[in-house]
Design a protein around this motif. Structure first.
Motif, PDB file in Angstrom:
ATOM      1  N   PHE A  23       0.836  -1.211   0.000  1.00  0.00           N
ATOM      2  CA  PHE A  23       0.000   0.000   0.000  1.00  0.00           C
ATOM      3  C   PHE A  23       0.867   1.256   0.000  1.00  0.00           C
ATOM      4  N   ILE A  24       1.857   1.285   0.890  1.00  0.00           N
ATOM      5  CA  ILE A  24       2.738   2.453   0.978  1.00  0.00           C
ATOM      6  C   ILE A  24       3.611   2.558  -0.268  1.00  0.00           C
ATOM      7  N   LYS A  25       4.177   1.431  -0.692  1.00  0.00           N
ATOM      8  CA  LYS A  25       5.074   1.414  -1.855  1.00  0.00           C
ATOM      9  C   LYS A  25       4.363   1.919  -3.108  1.00  0.00           C
ATOM     10  N   MET A  26       3.155   1.435  -3.341  1.00  0.00           N
ATOM     11  CA  MET A  26       2.407   1.843  -4.520  1.00  0.00           C
ATOM     12  C   MET A  26       2.134   3.346  -4.508  1.00  0.00           C
ATOM     13  N   GLY A  27       1.725   3.855  -3.344  1.00  0.00           N
ATOM     14  CA  GLY A  27       1.427   5.283  -3.249  1.00  0.00           C
ATOM     15  C   GLY A  27       2.650   6.150  -3.441  1.00  0.00           C
ATOM     16  N   LEU A  28       3.775   5.768  -2.836  1.00  0.00           N
ATOM     17  CA  LEU A  28       4.994   6.576  -2.945  1.00  0.00           C
ATOM     18  C   LEU A  28       5.586   6.515  -4.346  1.00  0.00           C
ATOM     19  N   GLU A  29       5.519   5.357  -4.977  1.00  0.00           N
ATOM     20  CA  GLU A  29       6.021   5.259  -6.354  1.00  0.00           C
ATOM     21  C   GLU A  29       5.178   6.105  -7.294  1.00  0.00           C
ATOM     22  N   ALA A  30       3.878   6.204  -7.009  1.00  0.00           N
ATOM     23  CA  ALA A  30       3.011   7.063  -7.821  1.00  0.00           C
ATOM     24  C   ALA A  30       3.407   8.532  -7.676  1.00  0.00           C
ATOM     25  N   GLU A  31       4.007   8.875  -6.517  1.00  0.00           N
ATOM     26  CA  GLU A  31       4.495  10.244  -6.301  1.00  0.00           C
ATOM     27  C   GLU A  31       5.898  10.443  -6.867  1.00  0.00           C
ATOM     28  N   GLY A  32       6.495   9.378  -7.403  1.00  0.00           N
ATOM     29  CA  GLY A  32       7.800   9.493  -8.041  1.00  0.00           C
ATOM     30  C   GLY A  32       8.988   9.104  -7.181  1.00  0.00           C
ATOM     31  N   TYR A  33       8.741   8.677  -5.943  1.00  0.00           N
ATOM     32  CA  TYR A  33       9.845   8.297  -5.065  1.00  0.00           C
ATOM     33  C   TYR A  33      10.393   6.921  -5.441  1.00  0.00           C
ATOM     34  N   ARG A  34      11.681   6.705  -5.126  1.00  0.00           N
ATOM     35  CA  ARG A  34      12.270   5.375  -5.261  1.00  0.00           C
ATOM     36  C   ARG A  34      12.061   4.650  -3.946  1.00  0.00           C
ATOM     37  N   VAL A  35      11.373   3.525  -3.983  1.00  0.00           N
ATOM     38  CA  VAL A  35      10.952   2.847  -2.761  1.00  0.00           C
ATOM     39  C   VAL A  35      11.604   1.466  -2.661  1.00  0.00           C
ATOM     40  N   TYR A  36      12.155   1.180  -1.480  1.00  0.00           N
ATOM     41  CA  TYR A  36      12.757  -0.116  -1.181  1.00  0.00           C
ATOM     42  C   TYR A  36      12.015  -0.688   0.027  1.00  0.00           C
ATOM     43  N   THR A  37      12.071  -2.008   0.188  1.00  0.00           N
ATOM     44  CA  THR A  37      11.276  -2.643   1.231  1.00  0.00           C
ATOM     45  C   THR A  37      12.099  -3.639   2.054  1.00  0.00           C
ATOM     46  N   ALA A  38      11.635  -3.869   3.282  1.00  0.00           N
ATOM     47  CA  ALA A  38      12.191  -4.903   4.151  1.00  0.00           C
ATOM     48  C   ALA A  38      11.063  -5.385   5.045  1.00  0.00           C
ATOM     49  N   TYR A  39      11.132  -6.669   5.450  1.00  0.00           N
ATOM     50  CA  TYR A  39      10.024  -7.273   6.172  1.00  0.00           C
ATOM     51  C   TYR A  39      10.382  -7.743   7.575  1.00  0.00           C
ATOM     52  N   ASP A  40      11.643  -7.601   7.971  1.00  0.00           N
ATOM     53  CA  ASP A  40      12.021  -7.932   9.342  1.00  0.00           C
ATOM     54  C   ASP A  40      13.195  -7.052   9.764  1.00  0.00           C
ATOM     55  N   GLY A  41      13.545  -7.146  11.049  1.00  0.00           N
ATOM     56  CA  GLY A  41      14.550  -6.254  11.599  1.00  0.00           C
ATOM     57  C   GLY A  41      15.921  -6.384  10.974  1.00  0.00           C
ATOM     58  N   GLU A  42      16.404  -7.609  10.796  1.00  0.00           N
ATOM     59  CA  GLU A  42      17.748  -7.820  10.256  1.00  0.00           C
ATOM     60  C   GLU A  42      17.838  -7.333   8.811  1.00  0.00           C
ATOM     61  N   GLU A  43      16.815  -7.624   8.030  1.00  0.00           N
ATOM     62  CA  GLU A  43      16.790  -7.169   6.642  1.00  0.00           C
ATOM     63  C   GLU A  43      16.772  -5.643   6.587  1.00  0.00           C
ATOM     64  N   ALA A  44      16.044  -5.035   7.501  1.00  0.00           N
ATOM     65  CA  ALA A  44      15.969  -3.572   7.539  1.00  0.00           C
ATOM     66  C   ALA A  44      17.346  -2.963   7.773  1.00  0.00           C
ATOM     67  N   ILE A  45      18.094  -3.523   8.727  1.00  0.00           N
ATOM     68  CA  ILE A  45      19.436  -3.019   9.017  1.00  0.00           C
ATOM     69  C   ILE A  45      20.335  -3.165   7.800  1.00  0.00           C
ATOM     70  N   THR A  46      20.315  -4.343   7.174  1.00  0.00           N
ATOM     71  CA  THR A  46      21.174  -4.619   6.023  1.00  0.00           C
ATOM     72  C   THR A  46      20.880  -3.665   4.871  1.00  0.00           C
ATOM     73  N   VAL A  47      19.592  -3.531   4.528  1.00  0.00           N
ATOM     74  CA  VAL A  47      19.213  -2.671   3.400  1.00  0.00           C
ATOM     75  C   VAL A  47      19.523  -1.211   3.706  1.00  0.00           C
ATOM     76  N   ALA A  48      19.210  -0.772   4.914  1.00  0.00           N
ATOM     77  CA  ALA A  48      19.429   0.634   5.277  1.00  0.00           C
ATOM     78  C   ALA A  48      20.908   1.006   5.275  1.00  0.00           C
ATOM     79  N   MET A  49      21.764   0.124   5.789  1.00  0.00           N
ATOM     80  CA  MET A  49      23.188   0.421   5.833  1.00  0.00           C
ATOM     81  C   MET A  49      23.781   0.495   4.430  1.00  0.00           C
ATOM     82  N   GLU A  50      23.257  -0.314   3.518  1.00  0.00           N
ATOM     83  CA  GLU A  50      23.745  -0.288   2.134  1.00  0.00           C
ATOM     84  C   GLU A  50      23.150   0.872   1.353  1.00  0.00           C
ATOM     85  N   LEU A  51      21.862   1.094   1.515  1.00  0.00           N
ATOM     86  CA  LEU A  51      21.145   2.105   0.739  1.00  0.00           C
ATOM     87  C   LEU A  51      21.326   3.514   1.296  1.00  0.00           C
TER      88      LEU A  51
END
Length: 229
Positions: A23-51
């Motif tokens: 829901f959030i991803k679809m709305g933000l992409e419609a506004e032109g933002y680049r959106v990335y996702t994560a579904y648990d805590g460890e994945e969030a840390i990994t993606v955030a530190m890289e991105l």
């Protein structure tokens, strides 16, 4: 106000509920933002530190590591804004998140329109921190000089008046409760009467010649909203 093209803004959405993420991803992409996702805590840390995203939308209740732990670790290691999502409405949960470095919070369920407004407010606030100057409507904020101009005239503001007006300007269009204003302007450890907010809003209205409350509006039973035409 266009800080930069939305396509240059990276946003990370972290939630274990796939429907909310989509829901959030679809709305933000419609506004032109680049959106990335994560579904648990460890994945969030990994993606955030890289991105190293400009902004993170972070759920509190996550598998593995909760949002509080993630917020604290990321705020210690990267420069980003964090909007926390929670199904809890208790003020202690909100204060805990803010004390750990969260920039804002939203209680589920929420409207996408309000989430987008809060994202834009956080990005505006980051822009002030980096450039020290920002023009929004009839207001101009020079954060380096600690000055605010209205209709090209400098306002004579006390430190608290400055912080309150800046917070209202950056969050223009959003209804802000007395509690969140107290937390953000006076600090989470403020133990005085919440009516201090009313007193300082009155000071600001006087200095803005806002006798009809057309600039700083009172939303009865909720709080205040600054309107920029």
């Amino acid at each position: 106000m266009d800080i930069k093209g939305n396509e240059e803004i990276n946003i990370l959405v972290v939630d274990d509920e796939e429907s909310i993420v989509e829901f959030i991803k679809m709305g933000l992409e419609a506004e032109g933002y680049r959106v990335y996702t994560a579904y648990d805590g460890e994945e969030a840390i990994t993606v955030a530190m890289e991105l190293r995203p400009h902004l993170i939308i972070l759920d509190i209740m996550l598998p593995g590591r909760n949002g509080y732990e993630i917020c604290r670790e990321l705020k210690e290691n990267i420069e980003t804004s964090v909007i926390m999502l929670t199904a809890k409405g208790d003020i202690d949960d909100r204060v805990k998140g803010l004390n750990l470095g969260a920039d804002d919070y939203m209680i589920k369920p929420f409207s996408f329109k309000e989430l987008l407004a809060r994202i834009n407010a956080r990005l505006r606030n980051n822009y002030i921190c980096k450039s020290t100057k920002l023009n929004i409507g009839k207001f101009a904020i020079d954060d380096g000089a600690h000055e605010i101009y209205f209709e090209n005239k400098i306002l004579q503001l006390s430190p608290t008046e400055y912080n309150l007006l800046k917070y209202l300007i950056v969050n223009n269009g959003l209804v802000l409760s007395k509690n969140i204003i107290l937390e953000k302007v006076w600090g989470c450890d403020f133990e005085g009467d919440e009516n201090i907010v009313e007193v300082y809003v009155r000071y600001l209205r006087d200095k803005l010649c806002d006798k009809e409350h057309e600039i700083i509006k009172t939303v009865r039973g909720v709080g205040y909203k600054l309107v920029i035409n």
